[in-house]
Enzyme design. Structure first.
Site, PDB file in Angstrom:
ATOM      1  N   LYS A  13      -1.059  -7.799   7.115  1.00 14.02           N
ATOM      2  CA  LYS A  13      -1.611  -6.494   6.699  1.00 14.02           C
ATOM      3  C   LYS A  13      -2.995  -6.301   7.310  1.00 14.02           C
ATOM      4  O   LYS A  13      -3.911  -7.088   7.082  1.00 14.02           O
ATOM      5  CB  LYS A  13      -1.708  -6.424   5.175  1.00 14.02           C
ATOM      6  CG  LYS A  13      -2.239  -5.073   4.697  1.00 14.02           C
ATOM      7  CD  LYS A  13      -2.151  -4.959   3.183  1.00 14.02           C
ATOM      8  CE  LYS A  13      -3.413  -5.377   2.483  1.00 14.02           C
ATOM      9  NZ  LYS A  13      -4.526  -4.423   2.541  1.00 14.02           N
ATOM     10  N   ASP A  42      -2.512  -0.686   7.067  1.00 13.75           N
ATOM     11  CA  ASP A  42      -2.774  -0.166   5.720  1.00 13.75           C
ATOM     12  C   ASP A  42      -3.952   0.820   5.777  1.00 13.75           C
ATOM     13  O   ASP A  42      -5.062   0.498   5.390  1.00 13.75           O
ATOM     14  CB  ASP A  42      -3.079  -1.363   4.803  1.00 13.75           C
ATOM     15  CG  ASP A  42      -3.394  -0.971   3.377  1.00 13.75           C
ATOM     16  OD1 ASP A  42      -3.025   0.133   2.956  1.00 13.75           O
ATOM     17  OD2 ASP A  42      -4.008  -1.800   2.668  1.00 13.75           O
ATOM     18  N   LYS A  72      -3.628   4.193   4.610  1.00  9.39           N
ATOM     19  CA  LYS A  72      -3.482   5.173   3.525  1.00  9.39           C
ATOM     20  C   LYS A  72      -3.892   6.587   3.964  1.00  9.39           C
ATOM     21  O   LYS A  72      -4.851   7.169   3.466  1.00  9.39           O
ATOM     22  CB  LYS A  72      -4.316   4.763   2.306  1.00  9.39           C
ATOM     23  CG  LYS A  72      -3.968   3.390   1.752  1.00  9.39           C
ATOM     24  CD  LYS A  72      -4.751   3.077   0.501  1.00  9.39           C
ATOM     25  CE  LYS A  72      -4.443   1.700  -0.061  1.00  9.39           C
ATOM     26  NZ  LYS A  72      -5.005   0.578   0.737  1.00  9.39           N
ATOM     27  N   ASP A  76      -4.268  13.857   4.654  1.00  9.96           N
ATOM     28  CA  ASP A  76      -4.867  15.002   5.345  1.00  9.96           C
ATOM     29  C   ASP A  76      -3.853  16.141   5.306  1.00  9.96           C
ATOM     30  O   ASP A  76      -2.863  16.054   4.578  1.00  9.96           O
ATOM     31  CB  ASP A  76      -5.233  14.599   6.797  1.00  9.96           C
ATOM     32  CG  ASP A  76      -6.432  15.379   7.328  1.00  9.96           C
ATOM     33  OD1 ASP A  76      -6.418  16.630   7.211  1.00  9.96           O
ATOM     34  OD2 ASP A  76      -7.369  14.764   7.850  1.00  9.96           O
ATOM     35  N   THR A 117      -4.754   0.933  -7.622  1.00 12.15           N
ATOM     36  CA  THR A 117      -4.902   0.031  -8.783  1.00 12.15           C
ATOM     37  C   THR A 117      -6.311   0.046  -9.361  1.00 12.15           C
ATOM     38  O   THR A 117      -6.545  -0.462 -10.444  1.00 12.15           O
ATOM     39  CB  THR A 117      -4.527  -1.418  -8.413  1.00 12.15           C
ATOM     40  OG1 THR A 117      -5.086  -1.702  -7.149  1.00 12.15           O
ATOM     41  CG2 THR A 117      -3.034  -1.612  -8.388  1.00 12.15           C
ATOM     42  N   ARG A 172      -6.243 -13.430  -1.040  1.00 15.13           N
ATOM     43  CA  ARG A 172      -7.094 -14.566  -1.426  1.00 15.13           C
ATOM     44  C   ARG A 172      -6.361 -15.858  -1.736  1.00 15.13           C
ATOM     45  O   ARG A 172      -6.821 -16.928  -1.305  1.00 15.13           O
ATOM     46  CB  ARG A 172      -8.019 -14.135  -2.571  1.00 15.13           C
ATOM     47  CG  ARG A 172      -9.138 -13.233  -2.071  1.00 15.13           C
ATOM     48  CD  ARG A 172      -9.833 -12.510  -3.184  1.00 15.13           C
ATOM     49  NE  ARG A 172      -9.005 -11.427  -3.712  1.00 15.13           N
ATOM     50  CZ  ARG A 172      -9.422 -10.541  -4.608  1.00 15.13           C
ATOM     51  NH1 ARG A 172     -10.643 -10.632  -5.104  1.00 15.13           N
ATOM     52  NH2 ARG A 172      -8.624  -9.579  -5.016  1.00 15.13           N
TER      53      ARG A 172
HETATM   54  O1  C5P Z   1      -6.701 -10.985  -2.233  1.00 17.86           O
HETATM   55  P1  C5P Z   1      -5.575 -10.192  -2.860  1.00 17.86           P
HETATM   56  O2  C5P Z   1      -4.273 -10.968  -2.869  1.00 17.86           O
HETATM   57  O3  C5P Z   1      -5.946  -9.639  -4.207  1.00 17.86           O
HETATM   58  O4  C5P Z   1      -5.388  -8.985  -1.840  1.00 17.86           O
HETATM   59  C1  C5P Z   1      -4.605  -7.864  -2.114  1.00 17.86           C
HETATM   60  C2  C5P Z   1      -4.663  -6.913  -0.967  1.00 17.86           C
HETATM   61  O5  C5P Z   1      -3.943  -5.753  -1.310  1.00 17.86           O
HETATM   62  C3  C5P Z   1      -6.064  -6.440  -0.575  1.00 17.86           C
HETATM   63  O6  C5P Z   1      -6.061  -6.211   0.825  1.00 17.86           O
HETATM   64  C4  C5P Z   1      -6.218  -5.139  -1.329  1.00 17.86           C
HETATM   65  O7  C5P Z   1      -7.111  -4.253  -0.700  1.00 17.86           O
HETATM   66  C5  C5P Z   1      -4.802  -4.588  -1.234  1.00 17.86           C
HETATM   67  N1  C5P Z   1      -4.423  -3.582  -2.222  1.00 17.86           N
HETATM   68  C6  C5P Z   1      -4.546  -3.775  -3.600  1.00 17.86           C
HETATM   69  N2  C5P Z   1      -4.173  -2.782  -4.470  1.00 17.86           N
HETATM   70  C7  C5P Z   1      -3.668  -1.624  -4.001  1.00 17.86           C
HETATM   71  C8  C5P Z   1      -3.539  -1.414  -2.627  1.00 17.86           C
HETATM   72  C9  C5P Z   1      -3.926  -2.415  -1.770  1.00 17.86           C
HETATM   73  O8  C5P Z   1      -4.980  -4.851  -4.014  1.00 17.86           O
HETATM   74  N3  C5P Z   1      -3.258  -0.710  -4.844  1.00 17.86           N
END
Ligand code: C5P
Length: 227
Positions: A30, A59, A61, A64, A118, A208
């Site tokens: 991603k 990603d 998003k 427009d 989220t 992470r």
């Molecule tokens: O580190 P982690 O596993 O929490 O990463 C989740 C990824 O998904 C990050 O890149 C975050 O920006 C992305 N994301 C998210 N919630 C969303 C859309 C994207 O956590 N609704």
């Protein structure tokens, strides 16, 4: 289920070093806003050089007016990425215009719509959308399905409801996964891989728990054994 690794490290060098550690696996990568704005198309090419079979999820998003979104969607298709996303709240005309425009591409990228970010809590979400998060997420998912999109970005906890309201084939991509119950960080509602599987999640997005592990390659192998 197909694993999607979030390349959220601060520099291109660190993200590419992580990709090199994971190059044995034909997994999804991603690429987000920050990386794409800074490192652009050459970064995607560098990922494909590391492993031509990496699949790329851009990603960005998009949101427009329909014609501008469709123009951007075409440029994304030309880059050769495998999946990208838009905001569902851009509406059904935008969705239809994008899918019509991409229909002439022999191998078009998958198109997903973001239902609810989220970061919203219920109160702030209602201020803008005048409905609860769950109700609106389902409505956005139906709209995306009816306009020919391939799936949505949602939380694991909405995956089953959305599939029931659309089709089991309609894809759900879900961040906030802590494969083996790792630290949640800033994520509010996290799910294990086991729950994601149970809820029919197609793409668990994991950042992470992989890149903060002392051995990301072995973490990915552990995850792939399960899915
Ligand atoms: O580190 P982690 O596993 O929490 O990463 C989740 C990824 O998904 C990050 O890149 C975050 O920006 C992305 N994301 C998210 N919630 C969303 C859309 C994207 O956590 N609704």
């Amino acid at each position: 289920m197909e694993l999607c690794v979030a390349l959220d490290l601060p520099t291109a060098e660190e993200n590419l070093a992580l990709a090199k550690q994971l190059k044995e696996h034909n997994i999804w990568m991603k690429v987000g806003f920050r990386t794409y704005i800074r490192d652009g198309k050459p970064f995607i090419e560098a990922l494909k050089e590391i492993n031509p079979n990496f699949k790329i999820f851009l990603d960005l998003k998009l949101y427009d007016i329909p014609n501008t979104m469709a123009d951007a969607a075409e440029e994304i298709a030309k880059i050769g990425v495998d999946m990208f996303n838009i905001h569902a709240s851009a509406g059904s005309i935008a969705m239809k215009t994008i899918m019509d425009r991409l229909s002439s591409y022999e191998k078009r990228p998958l198109v997903l719509a973001v239902t609810a970010l989220t970061s919203f809590d219920e109160e702030n979400f209602q201020t803008i959308y005048e409905k609860g998060i769950n109700e609106k997420a389902e409505q956005f998912a139906k709209m995306s399905y009816e306009n020919g999109l391939d799936g949505v970005v949602c939380s694991t906890f909405e995956s089953r409801v959305i599939k029931n309201a659309t089709s089991t084939e309609f894809l759900t991509l879900c961040p906030g996964i802590r494969p083996f119950g790792e630290d949640a960080g800033d994520q509010q509602r996290v799910a294990t891989l086991e729950l994601a599987q149970k809820e029919g999640v197609d793409f668990p997005v994991i950042g992470r728990p992989i890149y903060r592990d002392e051995n990301p390659a072995s973490k990915v192998s552990q995850i792939l054994k399960i899915i």
